[in-house]
Design an enzyme around this catalytic site. Structure first.
Site, PDB file in Angstrom:
ATOM      1  N   LYS A  19      29.089  38.060  37.047  1.00  0.00           N
ATOM      2  CA  LYS A  19      27.713  38.050  37.563  1.00  0.00           C
ATOM      3  C   LYS A  19      27.314  39.420  38.086  1.00  0.00           C
ATOM      4  CE  LYS A  19      26.729  36.632  41.927  1.00  0.00           C
ATOM      5  NZ  LYS A  19      25.867  37.595  42.655  1.00  0.00           N
ATOM      6  N   ASN A  20      28.171  39.983  38.933  1.00  0.00           N
ATOM      7  CA  ASN A  20      27.779  41.240  39.592  1.00  0.00           C
ATOM      8  C   ASN A  20      27.758  42.422  38.638  1.00  0.00           C
ATOM      9  OD1 ASN A  20      27.409  39.887  41.939  1.00  0.00           O
ATOM     10  ND2 ASN A  20      29.224  40.689  42.987  1.00  0.00           N
ATOM     11  N   CYS A 114      19.828  38.168  55.072  1.00  0.00           N
ATOM     12  CA  CYS A 114      20.372  37.018  54.351  1.00  0.00           C
ATOM     13  C   CYS A 114      21.475  36.422  55.198  1.00  0.00           C
ATOM     14  CB  CYS A 114      20.848  37.396  52.961  1.00  0.00           C
ATOM     15  SG  CYS A 114      22.360  38.304  52.937  1.00  0.00           S
ATOM     16  N   ARG A 119      22.252  43.471  55.891  1.00  0.00           N
ATOM     17  CA  ARG A 119      22.222  44.055  54.552  1.00  0.00           C
ATOM     18  C   ARG A 119      20.999  44.928  54.287  1.00  0.00           C
ATOM     19  NH1 ARG A 119      24.232  39.660  50.227  1.00  0.00           N
ATOM     20  NH2 ARG A 119      25.074  41.445  49.131  1.00  0.00           N
ATOM     21  N   ASP A 302      33.995  39.192  48.772  1.00  0.00           N
ATOM     22  CA  ASP A 302      33.529  38.015  48.035  1.00  0.00           C
ATOM     23  C   ASP A 302      34.627  36.964  47.826  1.00  0.00           C
ATOM     24  OD1 ASP A 302      31.009  39.024  47.919  1.00  0.00           O
ATOM     25  OD2 ASP A 302      31.047  39.557  45.791  1.00  0.00           O
ATOM     26  N   ARG A 394      24.169  29.797  41.780  1.00  0.00           N
ATOM     27  CA  ARG A 394      23.716  31.193  41.677  1.00  0.00           C
ATOM     28  C   ARG A 394      24.786  32.043  41.007  1.00  0.00           C
ATOM     29  NH1 ARG A 394      22.013  34.223  46.812  1.00  0.00           N
ATOM     30  NH2 ARG A 394      22.053  35.756  45.162  1.00  0.00           N
TER      31      ARG A 394
HETATM   32  C1  UD1 Z   1      27.494  43.882  46.232  1.00  0.00           C
HETATM   33  C2  UD1 Z   1      27.781  42.568  45.566  1.00  0.00           C
HETATM   34  C3  UD1 Z   1      28.230  41.550  46.600  1.00  0.00           C
HETATM   35  C4  UD1 Z   1      29.418  42.093  47.388  1.00  0.00           C
HETATM   36  C5  UD1 Z   1      29.118  43.483  47.959  1.00  0.00           C
HETATM   37  C6  UD1 Z   1      30.316  44.135  48.614  1.00  0.00           C
HETATM   38  C7  UD1 Z   1      26.259  42.504  43.688  1.00  0.00           C
HETATM   39  C8  UD1 Z   1      25.058  41.913  43.059  1.00  0.00           C
HETATM   40  N1  UD1 Z   1      26.571  42.084  44.922  1.00  0.00           N
HETATM   41  O1  UD1 Z   1      26.432  43.680  47.151  1.00  0.00           O
HETATM   42  O2  UD1 Z   1      28.591  40.342  45.925  1.00  0.00           O
HETATM   43  O3  UD1 Z   1      29.719  41.219  48.453  1.00  0.00           O
HETATM   44  O4  UD1 Z   1      28.668  44.348  46.899  1.00  0.00           O
HETATM   45  O5  UD1 Z   1      31.357  44.245  47.713  1.00  0.00           O
HETATM   46  O6  UD1 Z   1      26.956  43.292  43.079  1.00  0.00           O
HETATM   47  N2  UD1 Z   1      24.605  48.828  53.369  1.00  0.00           N
HETATM   48  C9  UD1 Z   1      23.833  49.616  54.174  1.00  0.00           C
HETATM   49  N3  UD1 Z   1      22.739  50.226  53.645  1.00  0.00           N
HETATM   50  C10 UD1 Z   1      22.409  50.100  52.323  1.00  0.00           C
HETATM   51  C11 UD1 Z   1      23.225  49.295  51.497  1.00  0.00           C
HETATM   52  C12 UD1 Z   1      24.324  48.673  52.046  1.00  0.00           C
HETATM   53  O7  UD1 Z   1      24.094  49.752  55.377  1.00  0.00           O
HETATM   54  O8  UD1 Z   1      21.407  50.691  51.894  1.00  0.00           O
HETATM   55  C13 UD1 Z   1      25.783  48.143  53.938  1.00  0.00           C
HETATM   56  C14 UD1 Z   1      25.694  46.620  53.845  1.00  0.00           C
HETATM   57  O9  UD1 Z   1      24.956  46.070  54.902  1.00  0.00           O
HETATM   58  C15 UD1 Z   1      27.145  46.224  53.871  1.00  0.00           C
HETATM   59  C16 UD1 Z   1      27.832  47.372  53.125  1.00  0.00           C
HETATM   60  O10 UD1 Z   1      26.911  48.454  53.152  1.00  0.00           O
HETATM   61  O11 UD1 Z   1      27.607  46.190  55.199  1.00  0.00           O
HETATM   62  C17 UD1 Z   1      28.219  47.067  51.704  1.00  0.00           C
HETATM   63  O12 UD1 Z   1      27.102  46.583  50.995  1.00  0.00           O
HETATM   64  P1  UD1 Z   1      26.880  46.865  49.450  1.00  0.00           P
HETATM   65  O13 UD1 Z   1      28.119  47.441  48.870  1.00  0.00           O
HETATM   66  O14 UD1 Z   1      25.614  47.608  49.277  1.00  0.00           O
HETATM   67  O15 UD1 Z   1      26.686  45.400  48.878  1.00  0.00           O
HETATM   68  P2  UD1 Z   1      25.659  44.936  47.776  1.00  0.00           P
HETATM   69  O16 UD1 Z   1      25.509  45.971  46.731  1.00  0.00           O
HETATM   70  O17 UD1 Z   1      24.456  44.378  48.427  1.00  0.00           O
END
Ligand code: UD1
Length: 417
Positions: A19-20, A114, A119, A302, A394
């Site tokens: 999915k990801n 969420c 996030r 995850d 999902r």
């Molecule tokens: C992706 C995955 C999700 C997984 C996560 C961590 C997808 C669709 N989803 O989510 O399943 O749990 O990686 O492996 O691929 N953060 C910030 N600022 C930002 C972006 C992120 O502070 O602009 C923080 C987040 O709050 C979190 C951390 O960085 O604490 C990691 O998040 P991130 O790696 O961005 O996760 P996603 O890409 O949302």
């Protein structure tokens, strides 16, 4: 979903596509007017949400096979990614980079909070701004404009998967070189880079902390096969372990599962990994472990909820520390309602076992939490009734059918909308 516990899972099952990995690659279709043909695409709610988002921009999307999806952004008719779609799936935010790179203009809703934490998307925005974009946040939307994108050095405060992907997709059509430092190393980032390269992008270093992108004039169509889902693999491995069964996953992406295999072995589970494929079995007692979620190649957040369910059955005290998301223990409360002994303090959960799990009505709060409840239910006495399983749909394709084929007694009694 109703689960009757107590049956060991036995047999072999094929995993679906990741999915990801699929979601950001779908967004990459916006980068070219030619067709992007994706194979091994999982049939999931999140994929349907991504299709709806892309169709709203004018992208044509057609299932050209059971798991083959052909996307073509011949002509874009809108630059808007609406709140209704982005709020249901954060990955939608990754359309910002490609939309901006192709058209110079994008209006994408911010995702909001969420269930698993705040996030934010600040790293996405800062990175894309550094490429020469004017960005304003108005009425809950990110409004971005750029006459052209200019390559730049970008350093991420933390190695965010989504930010790395979004910036990478903006940078492939920028002028000159972009360097992303402290980039995410997750397999899904590498998979996106592979897809972009097959579309004509020039990317080096994906899978390391420094990714270099040399912008090109235009990208072309491509044909890409999505890798198997490592999180689905880990989830079924844990399910097999908790039931004391023996399950083979012939198409598991073994090399992406090192941390998971190591922790399962440490907890007393037998795992045989060879090439592409794993076999998981357990007949002895489970041992307690210490576990920290970390960016790849560390233990994935995850799979934290699923491991917590397993560790309720270990003889002794396990300690789980969640370092990625601040509020990802919602499943612990539901597990406790089934009889688990879990103490939470900040980012740490102390799990004492073995606890006798008893079936109960429980509620899924997010995607991976729902899997954790199913895993607990498989080991619980009597019947567990899990509501809000739309979270499961999902991200897990036909999970009830897959577990059923392995011998689980699992029944979907109502389709929730
Ligand atoms: C992706 C995955 C999700 C997984 C996560 C961590 C997808 C669709 N989803 O989510 O399943 O749990 O990686 O492996 O691929 N953060 C910030 N600022 C930002 C972006 C992120 O502070 O602009 C923080 C987040 O709050 C979190 C951390 O960085 O604490 C990691 O998040 P991130 O790696 O961005 O996760 P996603 O890409 O949302």
């Amino acid at each position: 979903m109703i689960v009757h516990g107590g049956r060991p899972l036995k047999g072999s099952v094929m995993l679906s596509g990741s999915k990801n990995a699929t979601l950001p690659i779908m967004m990459a279709s916006v980068l070219t007017d030619q067709p992007l043909r994706l194979r091994n695409v999982p049939r999931l709610r999140d994929v349907n949400t991504a299709i709806a988002l892309l169709q709203g921009l004018g992208v044509s999307a057609e299932w050209t096979g059971e798991h083959e999806l052909t996307l073509q952004a011949a002509k874009l008719t809108s630059n808007d990614a609406p709140y209704e779609l982005v709020k249901t799936m954060r990955a939608s935010f990754c359309v910002l980079g490609p939309l901006l790179a192709r058209t110079g203009k994008a209006r994408v809703s911010t995702p909001g909070g969420c269930a698993i934490g705040a996030r934010p998307v600040n790293l996405h925005i800062t990175g894309i701004r550094t490429l020469g974009t004017r960005i304003q946040i108005r009425h809950g939307y990110v409004e971005a404009h750029a006459d052209h994108l200019e390559g730049a050095r970008i350093w991420l405060d933390n190695p965010s998967v989504g930010a790395t992907e979004n910036i990478m997709m903006a940078a492939v059509l920028a002028r000159g070189r972009t360097t992303i430092e402290n980039a995410a190393r997750e397999p899904e980032v590498q998979e996106l880079a592979r897809a972009l390269v097959s579309m004509g992008a020039r990317i080096r270093g994906s899978g390391t902390h420094v990714i270099e992108i040399e912008g090109v004039e235009r990208l072309h169509g491509a044909d890409h096969e999505v890798v198997s889902d490592r999180i689905e693999a880990g989830s079924i491995m844990v399910a097999a372990a908790i039931t004391g069964g023996e399950v083979e996953l012939p198409n598991a992406p073994t090399h992406e599962l090192d941390a998971v295999i190591a922790k399962l072995r440490e907890s007393g589970v037998y795992v045989q990994a060879n090439g592409d494929g794993v076999t998981v079995a357990r007949d002895g007692k489970l041992k307690p472990v210490e576990l920290r979620t970390l960016p790849y190649p560390g233990f994935p957040t995850d799979l934290q909820a699923q491991m917590m369910a397993l560790l309720t059955q270990s003889s002794g005290t396990s300690v789980i520390t969640e370092t990625i998301f601040e509020n990802r223990f919602m499943h612990a409360l539901e597990l406790t309602r089934m009889g688990a002994d879990i103490l939470m303090k900040g980012p740490t959960a102390v799990v004492r076992g073995p606890a006798k799990l008893l079936g109960a009505p429980v509620m899924a709060t997010d995607l991976r939490a729902s899997m954790s409840l199913i895993i607990a239910a498989l080991a619980a006495e009597n019947q567990t009734e899990i509501s809000r399983v739309y979270h499961l749909d999902r991200g897990y394709e036909a999970l009830d059918a897959k577990l059923g084929a392995l011998g689980a007694q699992i029944e979907r009694v109502k389709d929730e909308v």
